[in-house]
Design an enzyme around this catalytic site. Structure first.
Site, PDB file in Angstrom:
ATOM      1  CE  LYS A 183      -4.320   1.172   2.312  1.00  0.00           C
ATOM      2  NZ  LYS A 183      -5.038   1.024   3.592  1.00  0.00           N
TER       3      LYS A 183
HETATM    4  C1  E4P Z   1      -8.421   1.952   3.448  1.00  0.00           C
HETATM    5  O1  E4P Z   1      -7.567   1.283   2.975  1.00  0.00           O
HETATM    6  C2  E4P Z   1      -8.280   2.749   4.675  1.00  0.00           C
HETATM    7  O2  E4P Z   1      -7.544   1.971   5.584  1.00  0.00           O
HETATM    8  C3  E4P Z   1      -9.586   3.035   5.352  1.00  0.00           C
HETATM    9  O3  E4P Z   1     -10.692   2.640   4.569  1.00  0.00           O
HETATM   10  C4  E4P Z   1      -9.691   4.397   5.945  1.00  0.00           C
HETATM   11  O4  E4P Z   1     -10.946   4.498   6.563  1.00  0.00           O
HETATM   12  P1  E4P Z   1     -11.308   5.612   7.646  1.00  0.00           P
HETATM   13  O5  E4P Z   1     -11.636   6.879   6.924  1.00  0.00           O
HETATM   14  O6  E4P Z   1     -12.521   5.054   8.333  1.00  0.00           O
HETATM   15  O7  E4P Z   1     -10.124   5.743   8.549  1.00  0.00           O
END
Ligand code: E4P
Length: 216
Positions: free
Chosen positions: A88
């Site tokens: 990522k």
């Molecule tokens: C995605 O990969 C992120 O980890 C995640 O969806 C972020 O979500 P949040 O806005 O609830 O922190």
């Protein structure tokens, strides 16, 4: 549509896997911290534990470096952990270069922190496997996050980009439905948003009546 669960909590990942509709997991540094996973060795072990629960599913593991050399070093170490790991990478200038590097090496990537169609276009051009638009965080600042999903799906369709649209920062089951309508390839969600898809009062009323009639 693929369902990923957005957590580093092993119990929730197991529960989602047992539910039978889980295709993968996304994590981020905040989610790892929430589970109290500290230090490189513990973090690496945790990723392997997650991969072993979600058999065959993609598991996103985020780099912490913001420079190209650091992202490459970390990403290669993460990818070597397990064949299910997806590296990522944040949507920053060196992140684009890192996406290109990993794409050319055949290592899967997930471009994270995407909030605009232009960013999504860059991620696709750099060869990202997944692009993660954060729809809940857009909703929080009065932009319709699902509109961004629809825009990206449309743009990718125009050019046949293979990058999969991974709707992230999902907060509830209606987000999942609207992302499915917009053509997202994947939704990464809290487990509750997935299990809430089950709910309909007419299902409960209908089942109660069937069971009552069967007893007569
Ligand atoms: C995605 O990969 C992120 O980890 C995640 O969806 C972020 O979500 P949040 O806005 O609830 O922190």
């Amino acid at each position: 549509m693929k369902f990923f669960i957005d957590t580093a909590n092993l119990a929730q990942i197991k529960e989602a896997a047992e539910f039978g509709v889980l295709d993968g997991v996304t994590t981020n540094p905040s989610l790892m911290a929430k589970e109290g996973i500290k230090g490189e060795a513990a973090v690496m072990k945790h990723y392997v534990d997650i991969c072993n629960i979600v058999k065959g599913g993609d598991v996103s593991a985020e780099v912490l470096s913001t420079d190209l050399a650091g992202m490459i070093r970390e990403g290669e170490a993460l990818a070597a952990l397990h064949p299910q790991i997806v590296v990522k990478i944040p949507m920053i200038r060196d992140g684009i270069k890192a996406l290109k590097y990993f794409s050319e090496k055949g290592i899967k990537t997930n471009c994270t922190l995407v909030f605009s169609p232009g960013q999504a276009l860059l991620a696709a051009k750099a060869g990202a496997t997944y692009v993660s638009p954060f729809i809940g965080r857009l909703d929080d600042v009065s932009f319709d996050g699902v509109d961004l999903i629809a825009q990206i799906v449309h743009i990718y369709g125009n050019y046949g980009y293979k990058t999969q649209v991974l709707a992230a920062s999902i907060r509830h089951s209606l987000h999942i439905i609207r992302c499915a309508e917009a053509g997202a390839d994947v939704a990464t969600c809290p487990l509750s948003a997935i299990t809430d898809l089950l709910k309909h009062p007419l299902t409960d009323i209908g089942l109660a009546k069937f069971l009552e009639d069967a007893r007569k």
